[in-house]
Scaffold this active site. Structure first.
Site, mmCIF file in Angstrom:
data_model
loop_
_atom_site.group_PDB
_atom_site.id
_atom_site.type_symbol
_atom_site.label_atom_id
_atom_site.label_comp_id
_atom_site.label_asym_id
_atom_site.label_seq_id
_atom_site.Cartn_x
_atom_site.Cartn_y
_atom_site.Cartn_z
ATOM 1 N N GLU A 92 0.826 -1.203 0.000
ATOM 2 C CA GLU A 92 0.000 0.000 0.000
ATOM 3 C C GLU A 92 0.862 1.256 0.000
ATOM 4 O OE1 GLU A 92 -3.992 -1.543 2.290
ATOM 5 O OE2 GLU A 92 -2.315 -0.951 3.541
ATOM 6 N N CYS A 105 3.436 8.583 0.732
ATOM 7 C CA CYS A 105 4.089 7.679 1.673
ATOM 8 C C CYS A 105 4.237 6.332 0.979
ATOM 9 C CB CYS A 105 3.187 7.591 2.901
ATOM 10 S SG CYS A 105 3.721 6.423 4.126
ATOM 11 N N CYS A 112 6.933 -6.549 7.393
ATOM 12 C CA CYS A 112 8.144 -6.056 8.055
ATOM 13 C C CYS A 112 8.582 -7.066 9.098
ATOM 14 C CB CYS A 112 7.876 -4.712 8.717
ATOM 15 S SG CYS A 112 9.340 -4.037 9.557
ATOM 16 N N CYS A 116 7.551 -4.362 15.711
ATOM 17 C CA CYS A 116 7.194 -3.364 16.721
ATOM 18 C C CYS A 116 5.754 -3.654 17.157
ATOM 19 C CB CYS A 116 7.308 -1.951 16.156
ATOM 20 S SG CYS A 116 8.960 -1.627 15.525
ATOM 21 N N CYS A 119 2.512 -1.722 15.694
ATOM 22 C CA CYS A 119 2.419 -1.495 14.240
ATOM 23 C C CYS A 119 1.797 -2.694 13.527
ATOM 24 C CB CYS A 119 3.822 -1.236 13.703
ATOM 25 S SG CYS A 119 3.912 -1.145 11.915
ATOM 26 N N CYS A 332 -0.287 6.135 9.871
ATOM 27 C CA CYS A 332 0.949 5.450 10.284
ATOM 28 C C CYS A 332 0.648 4.190 11.067
ATOM 29 C CB CYS A 332 1.764 6.340 11.230
ATOM 30 S SG CYS A 332 2.565 7.675 10.412
HETATM 31 N N1 SAH Z 1 9.841 1.075 9.406
HETATM 32 C C1 SAH Z 1 9.990 2.482 9.405
HETATM 33 C C2 SAH Z 1 8.984 3.195 8.524
HETATM 34 C C3 SAH Z 1 7.569 2.719 8.552
HETATM 35 S S1 SAH Z 1 6.683 3.014 10.032
HETATM 36 C C4 SAH Z 1 9.936 3.022 10.820
HETATM 37 O O1 SAH Z 1 9.596 2.276 11.732
HETATM 38 O O2 SAH Z 1 10.289 4.191 11.001
HETATM 39 C C5 SAH Z 1 6.379 4.762 9.932
HETATM 40 C C6 SAH Z 1 6.059 5.422 11.256
HETATM 41 O O3 SAH Z 1 4.815 4.963 11.768
HETATM 42 C C7 SAH Z 1 7.094 5.170 12.344
HETATM 43 O O4 SAH Z 1 7.479 6.390 12.942
HETATM 44 C C8 SAH Z 1 6.325 4.322 13.350
HETATM 45 O O5 SAH Z 1 6.835 4.518 14.652
HETATM 46 C C9 SAH Z 1 4.914 4.829 13.170
HETATM 47 N N2 SAH Z 1 3.874 3.916 13.614
HETATM 48 C C10 SAH Z 1 3.856 2.576 13.518
HETATM 49 N N3 SAH Z 1 2.700 2.084 14.017
HETATM 50 C C11 SAH Z 1 1.957 3.143 14.445
HETATM 51 C C12 SAH Z 1 0.660 3.292 15.019
HETATM 52 N N4 SAH Z 1 -0.129 2.242 15.240
HETATM 53 N N5 SAH Z 1 0.227 4.539 15.314
HETATM 54 C C13 SAH Z 1 0.996 5.624 15.055
HETATM 55 N N6 SAH Z 1 2.217 5.535 14.480
HETATM 56 C C14 SAH Z 1 2.697 4.313 14.182
HETATM 57 FE FE1 SF4 Z 2 8.459 -2.328 10.837
HETATM 58 FE FE2 SF4 Z 2 6.268 -1.110 11.708
HETATM 59 FE FE3 SF4 Z 2 8.414 -1.312 13.278
HETATM 60 FE FE4 SF4 Z 2 8.472 0.349 11.155
HETATM 61 S S1 SF4 Z 2 7.158 0.544 12.955
HETATM 62 S S2 SF4 Z 2 10.055 -1.125 11.797
HETATM 63 S S3 SF4 Z 2 7.206 -0.853 9.731
HETATM 64 S S4 SF4 Z 2 7.182 -3.021 12.523
#
Ligand code: SAH
Ligand code: SF4
Length: 372
Positions: A92, A105, A112, A116, A119, A332
């Site tokens: 996406e 974006c 991934c 985390c 996410c 995000c």
């Molecule tokens: N993997 C990279 C880029 C993709 S995530 C990274 O982690 O930076 C992009 C952003 O979305 C990151 O700053 C992450 O901390 C944030 N993010 C992930 N899950 C989220 C959520 N459920 N709510 C708000 N931000 C989130």
């Molecule tokens: Fe991967 Fe989501 Fe963590 Fe970014 S925030 S590194 S996309 S698991």
């Protein structure tokens, strides 16, 4: 029939490729212009190349594209695009209209690996890296059908771009090369969860903006919500990020997802304020975007403002990121490209507007957005 996708080659690699076919290196720039500036996807249409060279190219390379299969429009105007790749995997991209900006974006991986806990993409797990062409196609297809040119590109979609560094750099080289896409490096941001050695390597290979997803002021909390922290703890991450070579007048950004009761207390804000003392940076606070089955809640608006206030008290430049596209799971951390992530996912997909596709195709000239 060759099977190299010409869009997988960086500008330098394309020069080598045409040299190996017995042509002058500048032919690469001609090909680049046709594909990336004019949206041409057939060698036959590249009329400034000799007919015989066009035949050789047709025998040794292809110009395929990923397929746009769905576009969803949020009530706030944000658009989410679902693409199908040649192996039927899906990714996406999200297009966010803001005053004066049109930010795209892009995804860098299918899923991934880094897991985390807040996410949704992390829940999908790692499926595979995107090829350079698949990163570029997201830009080409969205920019080609958007109502105005994309002005900014952020690598904040699915995946960890530094876990796919080679193809991310390839795509960045094509995006920023003046004879290819010509997008300004100052308008491109790579976001990372903190793969410390790769941050260094990215800086050695290209100059773009860097955004680091910090999300906690101390290791104890970060270890829990971002497992990568156990390998590369906060101190190392901040030190390496400070050394990153930014384009002129650009500074480091730290992203901080606020999770109620986890990392949003006054004490957390003070620790963060201390940690970033003397670091030339901006802080973006992102109230958690809910997506079932993720086990967190966003803080109240007052909590967010209080947290911001404390950081401002330390002299930091702190913004609260507006959550765009939440209703279409386009914000995000909400991108999962319809991969299974838990039983309740369907319930969070109500109120979705799906616009019928309006394929403009990629033929026809469009503006070079970053050139000015
Ligand atoms: N993997 C990279 C880029 C993709 S995530 C990274 O982690 O930076 C992009 C952003 O979305 C990151 O700053 C992450 O901390 C944030 N993010 C992930 N899950 C989220 C959520 N459920 N709510 C708000 N931000 C989130
Ligand atoms: Fe991967 Fe989501 Fe963590 Fe970014 S925030 S590194 S996309 S698991």
């Amino acid at each position: 029939m060759g099977n190299i996708n010409i869009k997988d080659l960086s500008p330098v690699e394309l020069e080598e490729f045409v040299s190996n076919l017995g042509e002058k290196p500048y032919r690469a720039r001609q090909i680049g212009k046709w594909i990336f500036k004019k949206g041409i996807n057939s060698f036959d249409d590249m009329t400034d190349l000799s007919k015989s060279f066009r035949e050789v190219l047709k025998d040794s390379a292809l110009i395929p594209s990923i397929k746009l299969i769905q576009e969803q429009i949020s009530r706030d105007g944000t658009r989410k695009y679902l693409f199908e790749l040649s192996d039927n995997n899906r990714i996406e991209s999200v297009l966010i209209p803001e005053s004066g900006r049109f930010t795209l974006c892009v995804s860098s991986q299918v899923g991934c690996a880094l897991g985390c806990t807040f996410c949704l993409t992390g829940r999908v797990g790692r499926i595979r890296n995107l090829k350079s062409s698949e990163i570029l196609d997201q830009f080409l297809l969205v920019n080609g059908r958007a109502s105005r040119p994309v002005t900014n590109i952020v690598f904040m979609g699915m995946g960890e771009p530094l876990d796919n560094l080679d193809n991310t750099v390839r795509a960045l080289k094509t995006l920023t090369h003046p004879d290819f896409i010509g997008f300004s490096p100052k308008k491109i941001t790579v976001s990372t969860s903190g793969l410390v050695p790769k941050i260094k390597e990215l800086g050695e290979r290209i100059s773009v903006n860097l955004s680091v997803s910090l999300n906690a002021p101390r290791d104890e909390v970060r270890d829990e919500i971002m497992p990568i922290n156990r390998k590369y703890p906060i101190k190392e991450l901040v030190e390496e990020s400070k050394r990153f070579p930014f384009p002129n007048r650009k500074v480091l950004t730290f992203e901080y997802v606020l999770l109620s009761g986890v990392n949003d207390s006054d004490e957390d804000a003070r620790e963060l304020g201390e940690l970033l003392k003397g670091v030339n940076c901006k802080v973006n606070l992102i109230p958690f975007n809910e997506a079932s089955p993720l086990p967190y809640k966003p803080p109240s608006d007052t909590r967010v403002l209080q947290f911001q206030g404390i950081l401002i008290g330390y002299g930091h430049n702190v913004r609260i990121r507006k959550n765009r596209g939440r209703d279409i799971l386009g914000a995000c951390g909400q991108l999962a490209a319809a991969y299974p992530v838990g039983q309740n996912l369907k319930n969070s997909r109500k109120n979705v507007d799906i616009e019928p596709l309006r394929h403009k195709g990629t033929n026809g000239e469009y503006e070079n957005p970053g050139a000015k």
